[in-house]
Scaffold this motif. Structure first.
Motif, PDB file in Angstrom:
ATOM      1  N   GLU A  90      -4.077  -4.152   6.120  1.00  0.00           N
ATOM      2  CA  GLU A  90      -2.778  -3.495   6.006  1.00  0.00           C
ATOM      3  C   GLU A  90      -1.663  -4.477   6.364  1.00  0.00           C
ATOM      4  O   GLU A  90      -1.606  -5.565   5.793  1.00  0.00           O
ATOM      5  CB  GLU A  90      -2.760  -2.209   6.828  1.00  0.00           C
ATOM      6  CG  GLU A  90      -3.757  -1.179   6.295  1.00  0.00           C
ATOM      7  CD  GLU A  90      -3.593   0.191   6.873  1.00  0.00           C
ATOM      8  OE1 GLU A  90      -2.900   0.352   7.891  1.00  0.00           O
ATOM      9  OE2 GLU A  90      -4.165   1.130   6.292  1.00  0.00           O
ATOM     10  N   ASP A  91      -0.775  -4.147   7.321  1.00  0.00           N
ATOM     11  CA  ASP A  91       0.391  -4.994   7.538  1.00  0.00           C
ATOM     12  C   ASP A  91       0.214  -6.021   8.661  1.00  0.00           C
ATOM     13  O   ASP A  91       1.185  -6.631   9.101  1.00  0.00           O
ATOM     14  CB  ASP A  91       1.631  -4.143   7.812  1.00  0.00           C
ATOM     15  CG  ASP A  91       1.503  -3.310   9.081  1.00  0.00           C
ATOM     16  OD1 ASP A  91       0.431  -3.346   9.720  1.00  0.00           O
ATOM     17  OD2 ASP A  91       2.475  -2.601   9.422  1.00  0.00           O
ATOM     18  N   GLY A 101       0.831  -1.199   0.000  1.00  0.00           N
ATOM     19  CA  GLY A 101       0.000   0.000   0.000  1.00  0.00           C
ATOM     20  C   GLY A 101       0.865   1.247   0.000  1.00  0.00           C
ATOM     21  O   GLY A 101       1.813   1.361   0.780  1.00  0.00           O
ATOM     22  N   TRP A 152       2.476   0.182   3.958  1.00  0.00           N
ATOM     23  CA  TRP A 152       2.391  -1.156   4.540  1.00  0.00           C
ATOM     24  C   TRP A 152       2.612  -2.208   3.462  1.00  0.00           C
ATOM     25  O   TRP A 152       2.542  -1.910   2.271  1.00  0.00           O
ATOM     26  CB  TRP A 152       1.033  -1.384   5.217  1.00  0.00           C
ATOM     27  CG  TRP A 152      -0.158  -1.130   4.330  1.00  0.00           C
ATOM     28  CD1 TRP A 152      -0.864   0.035   4.200  1.00  0.00           C
ATOM     29  CD2 TRP A 152      -0.773  -2.066   3.422  1.00  0.00           C
ATOM     30  NE1 TRP A 152      -1.875  -0.110   3.286  1.00  0.00           N
ATOM     31  CE2 TRP A 152      -1.846  -1.386   2.797  1.00  0.00           C
ATOM     32  CE3 TRP A 152      -0.537  -3.390   3.093  1.00  0.00           C
ATOM     33  CZ2 TRP A 152      -2.668  -2.002   1.848  1.00  0.00           C
ATOM     34  CZ3 TRP A 152      -1.347  -4.009   2.146  1.00  0.00           C
ATOM     35  CH2 TRP A 152      -2.406  -3.310   1.550  1.00  0.00           C
TER      36      TRP A 152
END
Length: 496
Positions: A433-434, A379, A388
């Motif tokens: 995300e991460d 991202g 991320w």
């Protein structure tokens, strides 16, 4: 943290966590009486939350064939259906949607003849035209801008890629200036209707170094601008995706390598106008989750070894081949995905010579396909800064051709899903995300009745659809509790 804020946060987590943890559901299933031995079927998601189902039925020798097109709404209820009269040997290659039309290109036994079909998404009206394109013998990519076709094909003369412009109204075929070097190829082709242009990204290589070139054309195929994207230091730019927008806003997001141009050493982002001078480079060690497909101890050893190589000034030891996905534009930036793969070989009595490290002798090998190790998602913000990254380990996933093995979709709430079909199951990974989760999640495709048993599954597929929904499809041989087996083509709506 104030007590009131703490309680509010806890309450939100209590509400959101069950929603995020809920398994997907399959609220609707459509069964169609298609037989895999005489039916070619494709499912296409349209921009209005509907599905277009194309199917061709033909006899064994393809001397007779019918071509059907049916639109289904988001409830999988039929909206309209129509047929087209095409040559029986016409085979589906690719599609492209530019509202209000869906465009499909077909090939045939004659490698220079192609049929281009235009279908009105709302009314179902069909128009098609056959072109004889003497310069090519295959089509790889296909975009449409203002009714004009941009095609990337393989040259009949020297097997190099060619970029062509086709004008349906006049039947004019024009070769556009594109590839120069022997090892040059195309990285991306993006039609940008709002800007009235098509951007083609070329990877130019002489075998030792490579760079990117971006050519922008108008709808008539006239060259608007040419950008040479220079490399930085010892980094060769290998592949890239380009964002929509005007020239001042466009970004390139892609991969770079160093000494061996077959392998990727990391990712880069750069504004198109900056010629990569202001680009950002991220090697694999800078990514939080890229190596998570490895066992924890192996990941730790790899990171330790590679960090030591970098400290001593040596080149990285890791080597990855990456297949990029189309870029996804989000309200705040971009999402780029890639699949890590390697060619897989089998011992055979004939084929190319390979080297067996175990026996230290030469043997004959033949390439079987392309095996995946994992898929990665990154991202970025609007300026190309990495926010991320996350990883989806892939086990026993192989494709005979170098095509995408997994489907990628971004949901309105920001979650990312990567999924692929395996027999009667969908293997998927939801990403926030991460936050990495190594649990492999699978969903079995449901039938009409709980007592129905799927005995065989053929040609399974999955595509992103709309909102939080995907569409799974393929052929099923179903055994009901009472009655005879039935062979059908199914479409299941999957809601996350």
């Amino acid at each position: 943290m104030p007590k009131a804020c703490y309680l509010l946060t806890l309450l939100l987590l209590c509400v959101l966590f069950p929603l995020l943890a809920q398994p997907p559901v399959q609220p609707i299933r459509l069964e169609l009486p298609f037989l895999p031995e005489d039916t070619e079927a494709e499912v296409i998601a349209l921009p209005d939350s509907s599905l277009l189902v194309y199917h061709k039925t033909s006899n064994t020798w393809e001397t007779k064939a019918t071509f059907h097109f049916t639109k289904y709404d988001h409830k999988l209820e039929e909206v309209w259906s129509d047929t087209a009269k095409l040559n029986p040997d016409s085979d589906y290659i690719r599609y492209y949607t530019e509202q209000p039309y869906t465009y499909i290109v077909y090939g045939g036994d004659n490698l220079q003849k192609y049929t281009f079909l235009r279908l009105h998404n709302k009314t179902g009206n069909i128009w098609h035209k056959r072109f004889e394109i003497e310069q090519i013998e295959a089509i790889y990519e296909y975009n449409v801008l203002n009714g004009n076709y941009f095609v990337i094909g393989r040259s009949k003369k020297d097997q190099k890629p060619l970029l062509l412009h086709l004008t349906p109204a006049s039947s004019e075929i024009k070769i556009l200036p594109s590839v120069y070097g022997d090892q040059s190829t195309f990285s991306d082709l993006l039609a940008d209707p709002e800007q009235g242009r098509v951007d083609a990204i070329l990877t130019e290589s002489n075998g030792r170094i490579s760079r990117l070139q971006v050519k922008s054309f108008d709808a008539q195929g006239e060259l608007l601008k040419n950008y040479f994207i220079l490399q930085k230091d010892d980094k060769s730019l290998l592949n890239a995706e380009i964002t929509p927008g005007d020239s001042t806003q466009k970004m390139l997001l892609g991969t770079y390598g160093t000494r061996d141009l077959r392998y990727n050493q990391g990712f880069f982002t750069a504004p198109l106008a900056s010629r990569v001078v202001e680009g950002e480079f991220y090697n694999m060690l800078q990514l939080k989750n890229f190596l998570k497909y490895l066992k924890p101890r192996r990941e730790e050893r790899t990171r330790r070894r590679e960090a030591e190589r970098l400290r001593s000034g040596r080149r990285p030891g890791y080597r990855y081949r990456l297949l990029l996905h189309d870029l996804i534009t989000t309200p705040t930036g971009y999402v780029l995905a890639a699949e890590a793969y390697y060619p897989q070989y089998n011992n055979t009595s004939s084929g190319n010579f390979g080297f067996d490290r175990t026996l230290n002798t030469f043997r004959r090998t033949q390439q079987e396909g392309y095996k995946r190790t994992h898929a990665v998602v990154l991202g970025f913000d609007k300026n190309g800064i990495l926010l991320w990254d996350n990883t989806f380990p892939l086990s026993n996933v192989t494709t005979p051709e170098l095509t995408h093995a997994v489907e990628l979709q971004r949901f309105p709430d920001g979650r990312i899903i990567m999924a692929y079909p395996e027999d009667n199951k969908i293997i998927y990974h939801l990403m926030e995300e991460d936050r990495y989760d190594d649990e492999e999640t699978e969903l079995e495709i449901s039938t009409y009745q709980e007592d129905d048993k799927v005995q065989d599954s053929y040609q399974p597929g999955i595509i992103r659809w709309y909102g939080n929904h995907m569409a799974a499809f393929g052929f099923h041989r179903v055994k009901p509790k009472n009655g005879d087996n039935r062979m059908i083509f199914y479409i299941n709506k999957i809601s996350f």
